[in-house]
Design a protein around this motif. Structure first.
Motif, mmCIF file in Angstrom:
data_model
loop_
_atom_site.group_PDB
_atom_site.id
_atom_site.type_symbol
_atom_site.label_atom_id
_atom_site.label_comp_id
_atom_site.label_asym_id
_atom_site.label_seq_id
_atom_site.Cartn_x
_atom_site.Cartn_y
_atom_site.Cartn_z
ATOM 1 N N VAL A 116 0.868 -1.174 0.000
ATOM 2 C CA VAL A 116 0.000 0.000 0.000
ATOM 3 C C VAL A 116 0.914 1.237 0.000
ATOM 4 N N VAL A 117 0.513 2.281 -0.747
ATOM 5 C CA VAL A 117 1.304 3.518 -0.760
ATOM 6 C C VAL A 117 0.549 4.575 0.047
ATOM 7 N N VAL A 118 1.218 5.058 1.081
ATOM 8 C CA VAL A 118 0.608 6.018 2.002
ATOM 9 C C VAL A 118 1.274 7.377 1.782
ATOM 10 N N GLU A 119 0.464 8.427 1.592
ATOM 11 C CA GLU A 119 1.055 9.713 1.192
ATOM 12 C C GLU A 119 0.916 10.822 2.222
ATOM 13 N N THR A 120 0.238 10.533 3.319
ATOM 14 C CA THR A 120 0.124 11.593 4.332
ATOM 15 C C THR A 120 0.624 11.084 5.684
ATOM 16 N N VAL A 121 1.042 12.037 6.502
ATOM 17 C CA VAL A 121 1.520 11.715 7.846
ATOM 18 C C VAL A 121 0.400 11.046 8.641
ATOM 19 N N ALA B 9 -2.221 9.295 7.594
ATOM 20 C CA ALA B 9 -2.521 7.923 7.153
ATOM 21 C C ALA B 9 -1.416 6.956 7.586
ATOM 22 N N MET B 10 -0.171 7.443 7.590
ATOM 23 C CA MET B 10 0.943 6.576 8.023
ATOM 24 C C MET B 10 0.806 6.240 9.498
ATOM 25 N N ARG B 11 0.496 7.267 10.277
ATOM 26 C CA ARG B 11 0.293 7.051 11.722
ATOM 27 C C ARG B 11 -0.815 6.028 11.958
ATOM 28 N N GLU C 79 13.097 -10.114 10.265
ATOM 29 C CA GLU C 79 13.165 -9.815 11.702
ATOM 30 C C GLU C 79 11.899 -9.161 12.255
ATOM 31 N N ASN C 80 10.902 -8.926 11.381
ATOM 32 C CA ASN C 80 9.687 -8.224 11.829
ATOM 33 C C ASN C 80 8.456 -8.839 11.174
ATOM 34 N N ASP C 81 7.280 -8.527 11.733
ATOM 35 C CA ASP C 81 6.032 -9.022 11.137
ATOM 36 C C ASP C 81 5.653 -8.229 9.900
ATOM 37 N N ALA C 82 6.000 -6.935 9.881
ATOM 38 C CA ALA C 82 5.648 -6.093 8.731
ATOM 39 C C ALA C 82 6.792 -5.129 8.449
ATOM 40 N N VAL C 83 6.916 -4.719 7.171
ATOM 41 C CA VAL C 83 7.995 -3.795 6.786
ATOM 42 C C VAL C 83 7.393 -2.553 6.139
ATOM 43 N N VAL C 84 7.882 -1.401 6.588
ATOM 44 C CA VAL C 84 7.535 -0.112 5.988
ATOM 45 C C VAL C 84 8.795 0.448 5.355
ATOM 46 N N CYS D 74 4.060 -1.707 3.261
ATOM 47 C CA CYS D 74 3.618 -0.316 3.197
ATOM 48 C C CYS D 74 4.760 0.590 2.744
ATOM 49 N N ILE D 75 4.473 1.444 1.755
ATOM 50 C CA ILE D 75 5.437 2.459 1.318
ATOM 51 C C ILE D 75 4.923 3.804 1.797
ATOM 52 N N PHE D 76 5.769 4.517 2.515
ATOM 53 C CA PHE D 76 5.407 5.862 2.969
ATOM 54 C C PHE D 76 6.108 6.857 2.041
ATOM 55 N N ALA D 77 5.338 7.507 1.188
ATOM 56 C CA ALA D 77 5.882 8.494 0.239
ATOM 57 C C ALA D 77 5.198 9.829 0.545
ATOM 58 N N PRO D 78 5.660 10.481 1.614
ATOM 59 C CA PRO D 78 4.886 11.608 2.147
ATOM 60 C C PRO D 78 4.866 12.818 1.241
#
Ligand code: AMP
Length: 283
Positions: free
Chosen positions: A5-10, A12-14, A50-55, A92-96
Motif C-alpha cells: 500500500v502507498v501512504v502519502e500523508t503523515v 494515514a501513516m500514523r 526480523e519483523n512481522d511487517a515492513v515499511v 507499506c510504502i510511505f511516500a509523504p
C-alpha cells in the motif's frame, strides 16, 4: 506477493502504524530516497526476516541537499520502486507529500560527528538527515530501523541521535552491497557514463588496498592513506573530496590504527559524488 500500500500523508501513516501496533505486529522500517537497488532490497529483506511487517519510506528530502547539489535531478522512479518493494515483501510504502509544516523551525544537530568527512563539503547535510529521520521515526513508530553501512557517517549519527534522545527504535546496521566488480551500489551510479563507471573502480581498489595493508599488519594510518590516495589520483578525472582513516565511533582521524576503524572515501567523477568505506573492528 501482494502490492504494498502507498501512504502519502503523515496522518494515514500514523493510522497504519497504530493498527499494526494494536494487532501486536512488530514493524521494521527502511528509510530511503527511492531509486531503489539491491542495496536497498537487502535492507528490506533483513527487515522482513526480523519483523512481522515492513515499511519503506521513499522521500527525497530537500533539507539534506545543499545549494548546487542534485536535489532537482535526483532519480525518482516510484513505479519501479513499488515493484521492488512488493518483491521484497514490503507491506507499506510511505511516500509523504506533507512532511514539513510551513514555518518548521526545529532541527536536530548531532554534535561533532557532523563536522567530519561529508559534513565538511556538505554543510547542513547531516542536520537535514537527522531531522528527517527523527520525524520519520516519530511517524512510523517502528520497532527496528535498517541502515546501510555504505553511509557510515549517517549510520553513526543516527545511532548517536537515538541514544542521546532516548528514542525507542533499535537501529540495525546492514552490510554494503556491491556490484560484481566491487563498486558499491548507489542510486547515484545511474548518473555515471560508461567511461565514468570504469573510472569509479578506483574507489573499491583504494579500499582493497586498505584491507590488504591491515591484513599485512600495517598500522600507520598516514602510510595507508597515502597509498589509497595514490590509487584515487591515478586518473585526473577523479576529484578526491576526502580519503581518510578514522575512528569508527568518533570519526576523528587516527594516526595509529587500533580498535574499530573506518577507511572512508568520497570522490567526484564528472558531476557525480560517490562515497564508500571499509571497516575493521577490534584491531
Ligand atoms: P538512500 O536511498 O541512498 O538514502 O539510502 C537508503 C538506505 O539504503 C541507507 O540506509 C543507505 O545506507 C542504504 N544503502 C544505500 N546503498 C546501499 C548499499 N550499496 N548497500 C547497503 N545499503 C545501502
Amino acid at each position: 506477493m501482494s502490492e504494498p500500500v502507498v501512504v502519502e500523508t503523515v496522518e494515514a501513516m500514523r493510522a497504519w502504524s497504530r493498527m499494526a501496533m494494536k494487532a501486536g505486529r512488530s514493524v521494521g522500517f527502511v528509510p530511503t530516497m527511492g531509486a531503489l537497488h539491491a542495496g536497498h532490497t537487502s535492507l528490506m529483506e533483513r527487515a522482513r526476516k526480523e519483523n512481522d511487517a515492513v515499511v519503506v519510506s521513499i522521500y527525497v528530502n530537500p533539507t539534506q541537499f545543499g545549494i548546487g547539489e542534485d536535489f532537482a535531478k535526483y532519480p525518482r522512479s516510484l513505479d519501479a520502486d513499488r515493484k521492488l518493494c512488493g518483491e521484497a515483501g514490503v507491506e507499506c510504502i510511505f511516500a509523504p507529500k506533507n512532511l514539513y509544516e510551513t514555518g518548521a523551525c526545529s532541527f536536530i544537530e548531532v554534535g561533532g560527528l557532523q563536522e567530519h568527512l561529508c559534513g565538511i563539503s556538505r554543510p547542513g547535510h547531516f542536520r537535514g538527515v537527522a531531522t528527517v529521520v527523527a520525524k520519520l521515526f516519530n511517524i512510523v513508530e517502528a520497532d527496528r530501523a535498517y541502515f546501510g553501512m555504505k553511509d557510515a557517517q549517517q549510520l553513526v549519527i543516527i545511532q548517536t541521535m537515538v541514544r542521546d534522545l532516548n528514542m525507542s527504535v533499535t537501529i540495525v546496521p546492514c552490510e554494503i552491497v556491491r556490484e560484481p566488480d566491487g563498486l558499491a551500489m548507489s542510486s547515484r551510479n545511474r548518473y555515471l557514463s560508461v567511461t565514468e563507471r570504469k573510472l569509479a573502480l578506483v574507489v573499491p581498489r583504494a579500499l582493497d588496498c586498505f584491507r590488504a595493508a591491515i591484513k599485512n599488519g600495517e598500522r600507520d594510518a598516514m602510510k595507508i592513506v597515502g597509498e589509497m590516495a595514490n590509487i584515487l589520483a591515478e586518473r585526473d578525472e577523479v576529484e578526491i573530496d576526502y580519503c581518510a582513516i578514522v575512528d569508527a565511533h568518533t570519526l576523528e582521524d587516527v594516526t595509529k590504527i587500533k580498535g574499530d576503524v573506518l577507511a572512508a572515501v568520497a570522490v567526484k567523477i564528472g558531476k557525480t559524488r560517490l562515497i564508500d568505506n571499509a571497516r575493521f573492528e577490534g584491531l
